[in-house]
Each structure stands twice: as structure tokens, then as C-alpha cells.
Design a protein around this motif. Structure first.
Motif, PDB file in Angstrom:
ATOM      1  N   CYS A   8       0.877  -1.172   0.000  1.00 28.08           N
ATOM      2  CA  CYS A   8       0.000   0.000   0.000  1.00 28.08           C
ATOM      3  C   CYS A   8       0.914   1.222   0.000  1.00 28.08           C
ATOM      4  O   CYS A   8       1.807   1.344   0.849  1.00 28.08           O
ATOM      5  CB  CYS A   8      -0.890  -0.030   1.235  1.00 28.08           C
ATOM      6  SG  CYS A   8      -2.161   1.228   1.171  1.00 28.08           S
ATOM      7  N   LYS A  16      -3.212   5.837   4.110  1.00 26.93           N
ATOM      8  CA  LYS A  16      -2.520   4.547   4.062  1.00 26.93           C
ATOM      9  C   LYS A  16      -2.701   3.729   5.343  1.00 26.93           C
ATOM     10  O   LYS A  16      -3.038   2.547   5.278  1.00 26.93           O
ATOM     11  CB  LYS A  16      -1.026   4.846   3.860  1.00 26.93           C
ATOM     12  CG  LYS A  16      -0.290   3.967   2.947  1.00 26.93           C
ATOM     13  CD  LYS A  16       1.052   4.540   2.514  1.00 26.93           C
ATOM     14  CE  LYS A  16       1.777   5.504   3.388  1.00 26.93           C
ATOM     15  NZ  LYS A  16       2.452   4.949   4.563  1.00 26.93           N
ATOM     16  N   LEU A  20      -4.485   0.175   5.558  1.00 30.44           N
ATOM     17  CA  LEU A  20      -3.711  -0.995   5.991  1.00 30.44           C
ATOM     18  C   LEU A  20      -4.386  -1.694   7.171  1.00 30.44           C
ATOM     19  O   LEU A  20      -4.442  -2.925   7.227  1.00 30.44           O
ATOM     20  CB  LEU A  20      -2.282  -0.570   6.364  1.00 30.44           C
ATOM     21  CG  LEU A  20      -1.363  -0.353   5.160  1.00 30.44           C
ATOM     22  CD1 LEU A  20      -0.158   0.483   5.540  1.00 30.44           C
ATOM     23  CD2 LEU A  20      -0.903  -1.700   4.581  1.00 30.44           C
ATOM     24  N   ASP A  95       3.655  -1.489   3.977  1.00 31.71           N
ATOM     25  CA  ASP A  95       3.381  -0.055   3.929  1.00 31.71           C
ATOM     26  C   ASP A  95       4.557   0.564   3.159  1.00 31.71           C
ATOM     27  O   ASP A  95       5.640   0.681   3.714  1.00 31.71           O
ATOM     28  CB  ASP A  95       3.307   0.428   5.384  1.00 31.71           C
ATOM     29  CG  ASP A  95       3.020   1.904   5.523  1.00 31.71           C
ATOM     30  OD1 ASP A  95       3.229   2.657   4.552  1.00 31.71           O
ATOM     31  OD2 ASP A  95       2.606   2.323   6.624  1.00 31.71           O
ATOM     32  N   THR A 132       0.609  -3.378  -6.116  1.00 29.80           N
ATOM     33  CA  THR A 132       0.832  -2.145  -5.359  1.00 29.80           C
ATOM     34  C   THR A 132      -0.436  -1.311  -5.457  1.00 29.80           C
ATOM     35  O   THR A 132      -0.858  -0.929  -6.551  1.00 29.80           O
ATOM     36  CB  THR A 132       2.037  -1.367  -5.926  1.00 29.80           C
ATOM     37  OG1 THR A 132       3.200  -2.195  -5.811  1.00 29.80           O
ATOM     38  CG2 THR A 132       2.270  -0.067  -5.163  1.00 29.80           C
ATOM     39  N   ILE A 133      -1.048  -1.076  -4.303  1.00 26.09           N
ATOM     40  CA  ILE A 133      -2.246  -0.236  -4.240  1.00 26.09           C
ATOM     41  C   ILE A 133      -1.765   1.193  -4.007  1.00 26.09           C
ATOM     42  O   ILE A 133      -1.105   1.479  -3.003  1.00 26.09           O
ATOM     43  CB  ILE A 133      -3.168  -0.691  -3.089  1.00 26.09           C
ATOM     44  CG1 ILE A 133      -3.659  -2.112  -3.331  1.00 26.09           C
ATOM     45  CG2 ILE A 133      -4.321   0.291  -2.898  1.00 26.09           C
ATOM     46  CD1 ILE A 133      -4.386  -2.746  -2.139  1.00 26.09           C
ATOM     47  N   ALA A 198      -9.791  -1.228  -1.889  1.00 20.09           N
ATOM     48  CA  ALA A 198      -8.504  -1.827  -1.503  1.00 20.09           C
ATOM     49  C   ALA A 198      -8.696  -3.303  -1.155  1.00 20.09           C
ATOM     50  O   ALA A 198      -7.909  -4.163  -1.578  1.00 20.09           O
ATOM     51  CB  ALA A 198      -7.900  -1.051  -0.326  1.00 20.09           C
TER      52      ALA A 198
END
Ligand code: TMP
Length: 207
Positions: A8, A16, A20, A95, A132-133, A198
Motif C-alpha cells: 500500500c 494509508k 492498511l 506499507d 501495489t495499491i 482496496a
């Protein structure tokens, strides 16, 4: 089966940490084995490097040093933590990852693409995250959100808006170049929609 690495990443202040947290709750609720980690950091060595990178007193740090420190933390991270987990079939949620180096050091600082690619290759070989978000947000909105947390700005946040705008473009360019392994989510949407998008991206990768 080998685990998947899902990252993320995105603009500062784009939500973020909240996203997460929801991804982890979703995995917990479904009893899916995973570890969560972050960059820079994720290992004892990487966390020490993180302190150096984010310390405001390191105002003299040049862009090349910065690039090499992010890459050094990443090399340790992949070797010590990520690959061993994936090989055991455990998913990894990170992260930030190599996409942040392309955005911040290449697009933001203006370091040459070939050098940034070389450093990412040195740390990762040909390994790249499965997904990858990218949480995309206008930098001014993101910076206001970061400031409203009242925690002060670190060395990588104490930058001008133009730098953050270039970094944002960096994420969008990467997503355009690698549509199979990047998903951009508009972080201006209501939080529930951001989280829903997500989670559905995560589910597509791990199921
Ligand atoms: P974080 O506090 O959001 O985890 O991120 C640390 C800061 O470091 C953030 O401003 C983005 C920046 N960064 C880079 O410039 N390059 C990188 O490769 C990584 C991983 C983070």
C-alpha cells in the motif's frame, strides 16, 4: 503455494494507515496467514536506517545518499523478512515499497531513472510486488491531513508542494506503465469506498 506481496503506497496523508488497518482486519477475519511490514524499515537494521532518513537534523543529506539508504533498507528487508515469509506461503502486506523510491527519489528528487532502476534491481533482483495499491491524493489536501495529526513533519515531509506533486505523478506514471501490478484508488472518495476498493484488490491477488 508461495505467498504474495501486496504493497500500500501513495501520496502522504492519503489514508494509508487506515487502509492498511482494514486490510489486516480483513485477513484476520478470514484467517489468512500474513505478516505486515513497512518501508523504510521492517527489520532492525531497516528501522535504524529509517531513523536516519526521517530525522530532520539530517538536512545536509544529498539525494544520492537518500536513494542508497532507502535501497539498503530494502535489500535487508527482502532478504531477511519478505522472501522467507513468501517461501513459507505467508502473504506480506507492506506499507510502501520500491514504488516509493521511483516516485520520491526519481520523480521527486530528479535522480536519473537508470540509477533508480539499478538501485531497486540491486536490492530486489527481478522480484517485484504482486500488487501495489496506490492511494492517490492531491498533495495540498494530503499535507493538510498530515499537519492536522499534530505530530510535526519529518525530513521527507518537510518538502515543497512541487516535490510532492512530482512524486504523485510518479505513482500515476508507474501505474500506467505496469497496469497489471498497480491499482490506483482515488483517496478523495469517502473512506468506506477507498477501503472497499482496496479489499477487493487484495482479494483478487490472494484468492
Ligand atoms: P511513511 O512514514 O509514510 O511510511 O514514509 C516514510 C517517508 O519516506 C515518506 O515521506 C515517503 C518516503 N519514502 C521515500 O522517499 N522513498 C522510499 O523508497 C520509501 C519507502 C519512502
Amino acid at each position: 503455494m508461495r505467498g504474495k506481496l501486496i504493497v500500500c503506497d501513495g501520496s502522504n496523508g492519503a489514508g494509508k494507515s487506515t487502509v492498511l488497518k482494514h486490510l489486516k482486519e480483513h485477513l484476520d477475519a478470514n484467517k489468512i496467514e500474513y505478516i505486515s511490514t513497512r518501508e523504510p524499515g521492517g527489520t532492525e537494521i531497516g528501522e535504524k536506517i529509517r531513523d536516519i532518513l526521517l530525522d530532520n537534523s539530517n538536512s545536509e543529506m544529498c539525494s544520492t545518499t537518500e536513494l542508497m539508504l532507502f535501497a539498503a533498507a530494502r535489500a535487508q528487508h527482502i532478504h531477511e523478512k519478505i522472501i522467507p515469509a513468501l517461501e513459507k506461503g505467508i502473504h506480506v502486506i507492506s506499507d510502501r515499497f520500491e514504488s516509493a523510491t521511483v516516485s520520491f527519489q526519481q520523480y521527486g528528487r530528479g535522480l536519473p531513472k537508470e540509477i533508480v532502476d539499478q538501485l531497486n534491481d540491486l536490492a530486489l533482483g527481478d522480484f517485484r510486488p504482486d500488487m501495489t495499491i496506490v492511494l492517490d491524493l492531491e498533495p495540498l489536501v494530503g499535507l493538510e491531513r498530515v499537519k492536522s495529526r499534530g505530530e510535526g513533519l519529518d525530513r521527507m515531509e518537510n518538502v515543497d508542494i512541487a516535490f510532492l506533486e512530482r512524486a504523485r505523478q510518479g505513482y500515476l506514471e508507474q501505474a500506467k506503465e505496469f497496469p497489471n501490478r498497480f491499482t490506483v484508488i482515488d483517496a478523495l472518495q469517502p473512506l468506506e469506498s477507498v477501503v472497499r476498493d482496496a479489499i477487493s484488490t487484495l482479494d483478487k491477488i490472494i484468492n
